[in-house]
Design an enzyme around this catalytic site. Structure first.
Site, PDB file in Angstrom:
ATOM      1  N   GLU A  20       0.816  -1.211   0.000  1.00 40.05           N
ATOM      2  CA  GLU A  20       0.000   0.000   0.000  1.00 40.05           C
ATOM      3  C   GLU A  20       0.853   1.266   0.000  1.00 40.05           C
ATOM      4  O   GLU A  20       0.362   2.351   0.331  1.00 40.05           O
ATOM      5  CB  GLU A  20      -0.938   0.015   1.216  1.00 40.05           C
ATOM      6  CG  GLU A  20      -1.892  -1.159   1.316  1.00 40.05           C
ATOM      7  CD  GLU A  20      -2.930  -1.192   0.199  1.00 40.05           C
ATOM      8  OE1 GLU A  20      -2.968  -0.238  -0.593  1.00 40.05           O
ATOM      9  OE2 GLU A  20      -3.679  -2.174   0.130  1.00 40.05           O
ATOM     10  N   HIS A  40      -2.977   2.093   8.581  1.00 43.50           N
ATOM     11  CA  HIS A  40      -4.035   1.286   7.978  1.00 43.50           C
ATOM     12  C   HIS A  40      -4.207   0.009   8.776  1.00 43.50           C
ATOM     13  O   HIS A  40      -3.250  -0.731   9.002  1.00 43.50           O
ATOM     14  CB  HIS A  40      -3.683   0.944   6.529  1.00 43.50           C
ATOM     15  CG  HIS A  40      -4.613  -0.047   5.897  1.00 43.50           C
ATOM     16  ND1 HIS A  40      -5.988   0.101   5.919  1.00 43.50           N
ATOM     17  CD2 HIS A  40      -4.372  -1.207   5.224  1.00 43.50           C
ATOM     18  CE1 HIS A  40      -6.542  -0.918   5.283  1.00 43.50           C
ATOM     19  NE2 HIS A  40      -5.584  -1.731   4.861  1.00 43.50           N
ATOM     20  N   HIS A  93      -7.122  -3.374   9.835  1.00 45.65           N
ATOM     21  CA  HIS A  93      -8.325  -4.125   9.491  1.00 45.65           C
ATOM     22  C   HIS A  93      -9.241  -4.172  10.714  1.00 45.65           C
ATOM     23  O   HIS A  93      -9.295  -5.174  11.429  1.00 45.65           O
ATOM     24  CB  HIS A  93      -7.958  -5.530   9.021  1.00 45.65           C
ATOM     25  CG  HIS A  93      -7.167  -5.543   7.758  1.00 45.65           C
ATOM     26  ND1 HIS A  93      -6.622  -6.699   7.223  1.00 45.65           N
ATOM     27  CD2 HIS A  93      -6.824  -4.543   6.910  1.00 45.65           C
ATOM     28  CE1 HIS A  93      -5.986  -6.405   6.100  1.00 45.65           C
ATOM     29  NE2 HIS A  93      -6.087  -5.099   5.886  1.00 45.65           N
ATOM     30  N   GLU A 131     -17.877  11.253  22.469  1.00 48.50           N
ATOM     31  CA  GLU A 131     -16.562  11.828  22.201  1.00 48.50           C
ATOM     32  C   GLU A 131     -16.255  11.956  20.710  1.00 48.50           C
ATOM     33  O   GLU A 131     -15.381  12.721  20.314  1.00 48.50           O
ATOM     34  CB  GLU A 131     -15.475  10.973  22.841  1.00 48.50           C
ATOM     35  CG  GLU A 131     -15.351   9.582  22.229  1.00 48.50           C
ATOM     36  CD  GLU A 131     -14.224   8.764  22.816  1.00 48.50           C
ATOM     37  OE1 GLU A 131     -13.213   9.353  23.237  1.00 48.50           O
ATOM     38  OE2 GLU A 131     -14.363   7.521  22.840  1.00 48.50           O
ATOM     39  N   HIS A 160     -12.872  -3.822   3.940  1.00 52.94           N
ATOM     40  CA  HIS A 160     -11.416  -3.965   4.009  1.00 52.94           C
ATOM     41  C   HIS A 160     -10.816  -3.400   5.295  1.00 52.94           C
ATOM     42  O   HIS A 160     -10.110  -4.101   6.010  1.00 52.94           O
ATOM     43  CB  HIS A 160     -10.785  -3.283   2.789  1.00 52.94           C
ATOM     44  CG  HIS A 160      -9.303  -3.472   2.679  1.00 52.94           C
ATOM     45  ND1 HIS A 160      -8.652  -3.583   1.471  1.00 52.94           N
ATOM     46  CD2 HIS A 160      -8.318  -3.548   3.604  1.00 52.94           C
ATOM     47  CE1 HIS A 160      -7.350  -3.745   1.669  1.00 52.94           C
ATOM     48  NE2 HIS A 160      -7.129  -3.712   2.965  1.00 52.94           N
TER      49      HIS A 160
END
Length: 325
Positions: A165, A189, A191, A219, A260
């Site tokens: 990525e 990133h 999952h 919050e 994803h």
């Protein structure tokens, strides 16, 4: 007796490798972090390896990666993390980097990051192993003067390449560097289970996702007042999804990839981890609500949000404060 045997064994092991180390076991929460220090700086294959590992930004990177793994967000080789080094950090480690190697195409153009250095996770590497052997799992890369190519300057000692990525990470870094005047340095990133689950049952719409997440925990409008962006399912790792994500990063610090995971941007490791953690916690609450009933008896109203914004001195876009049917 046992301690003496271990000490003698380690001394023999490292002496045979023409290196001498002191091993410190440091308890970090419920984990044992193996911290290895040179007695004196010795050059090994052109770099002072331990000095790089002891630097504050590397230790912070390792801790954040392990925290994410412990949350259950990084099965197998899932997820990736990158950090844009500060100029003073680069100068601190420059004498200890590998000799420059060949330039490799990034796959996208990021001229705004020309000459920058990044610490990144490796493609196919497991987050659970980063704390055990960071030199195998991580890399420091340098971008060329055009922002079109990179080369590895440290890490990935058993081979490999930066995260698949990387195009998305670098395009996000370029956008955030410009918009925040250089303050944002971390792209993460993960999952995130509950956020992924919601992409199967909520419309893939920024306004709806933002509003539902805001309503699920008080919050949330304070932590991510700009809302969240959503990308419909796309093949990961390529130019197209990188471009789409970077476009949303111009407006949001959080972008959800349908089916994803999630991308977050922040100034440092704590703020970025905390942002992603907050979104995922809200998603978990919403999943539990929907598992009990599709209809809420009460919730936080648009006027409630306006009052919250006033007291906490944040600006909430009116587009997310619509009246529900």
């Amino acid at each position: 007796m046992t301690c003496g045997f271990v000490r003698d064994f380690l001394n023999k092991l490292f002496t045979n490798n023409k290196k001498q180390y002191i091993i410190h076991l440091q308890t970090t929460r419920n984990n044992i972090l193996l911290k290895t220090n040179n007695i004196k700086p010795q050059k090994a294959e052109g770099i002072y390896i331990m000095k790089i590992l002891e630097s504050k930004f590397v230790q912070g990177f390792i801790k954040m990666a392990n925290d994410g793994y412990l949350q259950g967000w990084h099965e197998r080789n899932g997820g990736n993390l990158s950090y844009r080094l500060k100029p003073e950090e680069v100068e601190m480690i420059r004498p200890r980097l590998n000799a420059p190697g060949e330039w490799i195409p990034i796959g996208v153009e990021v001229p705004g990051l020309a000459g920058e250095f990044f610490l990144v996770t490796g493609s196919g590497k497991y987050f659970r192993n980063i704390i055990v052997d960071p030199e195998v799992c991580l890399a420091i890369i340098e971008l060329d003067e055009t922002g079109m190519n990179y080369r590895i300057r440290w890490g990935l000692v058993e081979g490999g390449r930066p995260t698949s990525e990387l195009p998305t990470h670098l395009m996000n870094h370029e956008v955030k560097k410009k918009l925040t005047n250089g303050k944002h340095r971390v792209i993460y990133h993960a999952h995130t289970t509950n956020t992924i689950a919601l992409t199967f049952v909520l419309p893939l719409d920024d306004k709806i996702f933002t509003r539902e997440l805001w309503e699920s925990a008080t919050e949330c409008p304070v932590v991510f007042p700009d809302g969240v962006g959503v990308v419909g399912w796309m093949v990961p790792g390529g130019r197209e999804i990188a471009i789409r994500t970077a476009e949303l990063m111009k407006k949001y610090d959080v972008v959800i990839w349908a089916h994803h995971g999630m991308f977050c941007s922040g100034e440092d490791f704590d703020l970025t981890f905390g942002l992603l953690h907050t979104v995922e916690k809200s998603a978990e609450i919403l999943v539990k609500i929907l598992s009990m009933t599709p209809n809420k008896l009460q919730t936080i109203t648009p006027d409630n949000f306006r009052s919250l914004a006033k007291d906490f001195k944040v600006s909430l876009p009116e587009e997310f404060l619509y009246e529900k049917q």
